[in-house]
Design an enzyme around this catalytic site. Structure first.
Site, PDB file in Angstrom:
ATOM      1  N   LYS A   1       0.848  -1.182   0.000  1.00 28.85           N
ATOM      2  CA  LYS A   1       0.000   0.000   0.000  1.00 28.85           C
ATOM      3  C   LYS A   1       0.881   1.229   0.000  1.00 28.85           C
ATOM      4  O   LYS A   1       1.999   1.139   0.508  1.00 28.85           O
ATOM      5  CB  LYS A   1      -0.978   0.026   1.180  1.00 28.85           C
ATOM      6  CG  LYS A   1      -0.455  -0.425   2.561  1.00 28.85           C
ATOM      7  CD  LYS A   1       0.699   0.222   3.217  1.00 28.85           C
ATOM      8  CE  LYS A   1       0.681   1.669   3.542  1.00 28.85           C
ATOM      9  NZ  LYS A   1       1.915   2.111   4.248  1.00 28.85           N
TER      10      LYS A   1
ATOM     11  N   TYR B   1      -4.566   3.745   6.389  1.00 32.53           N
ATOM     12  CA  TYR B   1      -5.098   2.780   7.370  1.00 32.53           C
ATOM     13  C   TYR B   1      -6.384   3.318   8.007  1.00 32.53           C
ATOM     14  O   TYR B   1      -7.272   2.557   8.361  1.00 32.53           O
ATOM     15  CB  TYR B   1      -4.084   2.525   8.486  1.00 32.53           C
ATOM     16  CG  TYR B   1      -2.887   1.705   8.068  1.00 32.53           C
ATOM     17  CD1 TYR B   1      -2.952   0.321   8.016  1.00 32.53           C
ATOM     18  CD2 TYR B   1      -1.681   2.312   7.743  1.00 32.53           C
ATOM     19  CE1 TYR B   1      -1.858  -0.436   7.643  1.00 32.53           C
ATOM     20  CE2 TYR B   1      -0.576   1.569   7.375  1.00 32.53           C
ATOM     21  CZ  TYR B   1      -0.669   0.198   7.321  1.00 32.53           C
ATOM     22  OH  TYR B   1       0.422  -0.549   6.951  1.00 32.53           O
TER      23      TYR B   1
HETATM   24  P1  NAD Z   1      12.292   1.293   2.849  1.00 32.03           P
HETATM   25  O1  NAD Z   1      12.757   2.643   2.469  1.00 32.03           O
HETATM   26  O2  NAD Z   1      12.802   0.714   4.114  1.00 32.03           O
HETATM   27  O3  NAD Z   1      12.575   0.257   1.680  1.00 32.03           O
HETATM   28  C1  NAD Z   1      12.423   0.594   0.318  1.00 32.03           C
HETATM   29  C2  NAD Z   1      13.308  -0.314  -0.494  1.00 32.03           C
HETATM   30  O4  NAD Z   1      13.204   0.087  -1.855  1.00 32.03           O
HETATM   31  C3  NAD Z   1      14.785  -0.212  -0.099  1.00 32.03           C
HETATM   32  O5  NAD Z   1      15.325  -1.507  -0.023  1.00 32.03           O
HETATM   33  C4  NAD Z   1      15.402   0.541  -1.253  1.00 32.03           C
HETATM   34  O6  NAD Z   1      16.747   0.170  -1.489  1.00 32.03           O
HETATM   35  C5  NAD Z   1      14.519   0.105  -2.413  1.00 32.03           C
HETATM   36  N1  NAD Z   1      14.567   1.009  -3.550  1.00 32.03           N
HETATM   37  C6  NAD Z   1      14.717   0.620  -4.812  1.00 32.03           C
HETATM   38  N2  NAD Z   1      14.751   1.653  -5.629  1.00 32.03           N
HETATM   39  C7  NAD Z   1      14.672   2.745  -4.850  1.00 32.03           C
HETATM   40  C8  NAD Z   1      14.667   4.135  -5.129  1.00 32.03           C
HETATM   41  N3  NAD Z   1      14.794   4.609  -6.381  1.00 32.03           N
HETATM   42  N4  NAD Z   1      14.575   4.982  -4.099  1.00 32.03           N
HETATM   43  C9  NAD Z   1      14.436   4.538  -2.846  1.00 32.03           C
HETATM   44  N5  NAD Z   1      14.427   3.212  -2.512  1.00 32.03           N
HETATM   45  C10 NAD Z   1      14.542   2.341  -3.531  1.00 32.03           C
HETATM   46  O7  NAD Z   1      10.695   1.359   2.871  1.00 32.03           O
HETATM   47  P2  NAD Z   1       9.690   0.334   3.568  1.00 32.03           P
HETATM   48  O8  NAD Z   1       9.321   0.875   4.892  1.00 32.03           O
HETATM   49  O9  NAD Z   1      10.188  -1.045   3.478  1.00 32.03           O
HETATM   50  O10 NAD Z   1       8.410   0.534   2.638  1.00 32.03           O
HETATM   51  C11 NAD Z   1       8.339  -0.057   1.362  1.00 32.03           C
HETATM   52  C12 NAD Z   1       6.869  -0.147   0.954  1.00 32.03           C
HETATM   53  O11 NAD Z   1       6.184  -0.973   1.869  1.00 32.03           O
HETATM   54  C13 NAD Z   1       6.129   1.191   0.969  1.00 32.03           C
HETATM   55  O12 NAD Z   1       5.266   1.253  -0.110  1.00 32.03           O
HETATM   56  C14 NAD Z   1       5.352   1.176   2.254  1.00 32.03           C
HETATM   57  O13 NAD Z   1       4.159   1.910   2.175  1.00 32.03           O
HETATM   58  C15 NAD Z   1       5.079  -0.287   2.427  1.00 32.03           C
HETATM   59  N6  NAD Z   1       4.968  -0.678   3.836  1.00 32.03           N
HETATM   60  C16 NAD Z   1       3.871  -1.376   4.219  1.00 32.03           C
HETATM   61  C17 NAD Z   1       3.733  -1.759   5.532  1.00 32.03           C
HETATM   62  C18 NAD Z   1       2.531  -2.559   5.943  1.00 32.03           C
HETATM   63  O14 NAD Z   1       2.335  -2.737   7.138  1.00 32.03           O
HETATM   64  N7  NAD Z   1       1.736  -3.067   5.017  1.00 32.03           N
HETATM   65  C19 NAD Z   1       4.692  -1.414   6.472  1.00 32.03           C
HETATM   66  C20 NAD Z   1       5.815  -0.719   6.050  1.00 32.03           C
HETATM   67  C21 NAD Z   1       5.931  -0.349   4.726  1.00 32.03           C
END
Ligand code: NAD
Length: 385
Positions: free
Chosen positions: A145, A230
């Site tokens: 999401k 949410y």
């Molecule tokens: P994060 O920043 O920790 O991870 C993002 C990942 O994308 C990193 O590994 C990064 O290296 C990679 N990436 C690849 N290309 C990139 C770019 N051009 N710029 C930046 N990063 C790049 O983020 P996260 O917290 O893991 O969130 C990722 C997704 O998951 C988001 O869409 C977030 O909304 C979703 N999320 C959902 C939940 C849930 O409970 N459902 C919880 C956390 C995050």
């Protein structure tokens, strides 16, 4: 009537992330080829293979570990642009070299029979592109999401999944959480009478404004896209009804600090039943998340409401008492089962599009000075319990 227990209002973002404890979805259309293949695999006693795209915090902290608990799927492959992560993940999850991809050779995953499902866990603005490429590769898709950053993009993802006969689900894990399911039951079945008001809030203080979440190019928007979503979900599944109008206000405290996205906002939904929902979402307040419904015969609610574990809830009769589940494991197993049995997911692409439809209207209302806007044309999709 018992007094509801106090909801803890402030925990830190770290606590929120650490609240992960021990640790269902897809469209009814098509997918015959892949479903048959998947069913055959399961008959052989094999689990469905998931490829995680993006090995950031959520993949590392929640999805990877959950895939060690799942019954019907496992972590078969990884897609990462960070070389140093490869070995760590390969060792932890026993992933062979041939199942390690980067963003350049991602499309080759089409030829990998170990992978049945691709789970896109990238920054928001990349969800649509990778979901569409996953569909083109003939793999079932779970998108985190928000599903994409516009309604138009959501539609493109849905169309691509239909065209390539693959299932599509959104990472709305709370549809598998017993506390949130109880909110649905109590609200939708009017156990304490008709719900008149809902307060759904989700806030935390984001100190690091250099991360992609604070950059509209990657996030599509501020807290609304990230955590406010949410509250939209919670209000709708508690009432079991779609809102008919929305009005919204940008309540950003430090306007200079938030250059491309809002820092804080509030919105109000109205429903045909007469119910009204007030919501707040912010990157500028101490952590709290709540979902509280006021019904004719009393109040019931959750707080913290949207965390991975350690949720707390109450009804007019006292505290809710449920054993925590691993929401992520439940969610991925449910999706695997949707693939295996060609059944419908609880949170399909259409639900992701519905929420983006609302999000776009919220931003439009803010642009129009808080004008109440009709939500006519909202996709008619609800999770009814
Ligand atoms: P994060 O920043 O920790 O991870 C993002 C990942 O994308 C990193 O590994 C990064 O290296 C990679 N990436 C690849 N290309 C990139 C770019 N051009 N710029 C930046 N990063 C790049 O983020 P996260 O917290 O893991 O969130 C990722 C997704 O998951 C988001 O869409 C977030 O909304 C979703 N999320 C959902 C939940 C849930 O409970 N459902 C919880 C956390 C995050």
């Amino acid at each position: 009537m018992k007094k509801p227990p106090q909801i803890p209002q402030a925990i830190t973002r770290r606590q929120f992330l650490n609240n992960s404890v021990i640790g269902l979805g897809a469209l009814g259309f098509g997918a015959l080829t892949f479903s048959n293949l998947a069913a055959a695999k399961k008959k052989d006693g094999k689990k469905l293979g998931i490829a995680l795209v993006g090995l950031g915090n959520y993949s590392r902290g929640q999805l990877g570990p959950a895939l060690l608990e799942t019954q019907d799927c496992y972590l078969a492959a990884i897609v990462t642009g960070t070389k140093s992560k490869e070995k760590i993940w390969q060792e932890k999850y026993n992933i062979p070299d041939k199942n390690v991809y980067n963003y350049d050779n991602f499309d080759d995953i089409a030829n990998n029979d170990d992978v049945d499902i691709i789970y896109v866990v990238l920054p928001n603005s990349m969800h649509a592109e990778y979901s569409i490429r996953a569909a083109k590769a003939g793999k079932h898709v779970i998108s985190e999401k928000p599903m994409a950053v516009s309604v138009a993009e959501c539609q493109q993802v849905i169309d691509a999944c239909k065209k390539h006969n693959v299932k599509l689900g959104i990472g709305y894990r709370l549809h598998h959480d017993p506390f949130n399911l109880e909110m649905m039951r109590l609200g939708q079945h009017q156990v304490y009478g008709q719900v008149k008001n809902v307060q759904a809030d989700f806030c935390f203080k984001m100190n690091d404004r250099t991360q992609w979440r604070a950059d509209k190019k990657f996030s599509g928007g501020g807290p609304l896209m990230d955590i406010g979503i949410y509250c939209i979900q919670g209000a709708i599944y508690t009432l079991g009804e779609l809102p008919i109008s929305v009005s919204a206000r940008d309540t950003t405290i430090d306007k200079a600090a938030w250059k491309t996205v809002e820092g804080s906002l509030e919105w109000t939904f109205k429903f045909k039943s007469g119910a009204v929902v007030h919501s707040k979402s912010s990157y500028e307040q101490d952590y709290y998340g709540k979902l509280v419904a006021t019904a004719d015969k009393g109040e019931f609610g959750l707080g913290p409401a949207y965390v991975y574990g350690n949720l707390k809830g109450y009804t007019p009769e006292g505290e809710m008492n449920f054993t925590a589940v691993n929401q992520q494991a439940q969610h991925m197993d449910a999706f695997a089962n949707n693939v295996l049995h060609n059944t419908e997911t609880l949170a399909p692409g259409e639900m992701g599009l519905r929420d983006m439809f609302i999000i776009e209207k919220i931003y439009q209302s803010i642009e129009q000075g808080g004008k109440e806007l009709s939500l006519a044309g909202i996709p008619n999709i609800l999770h009814k319990v």
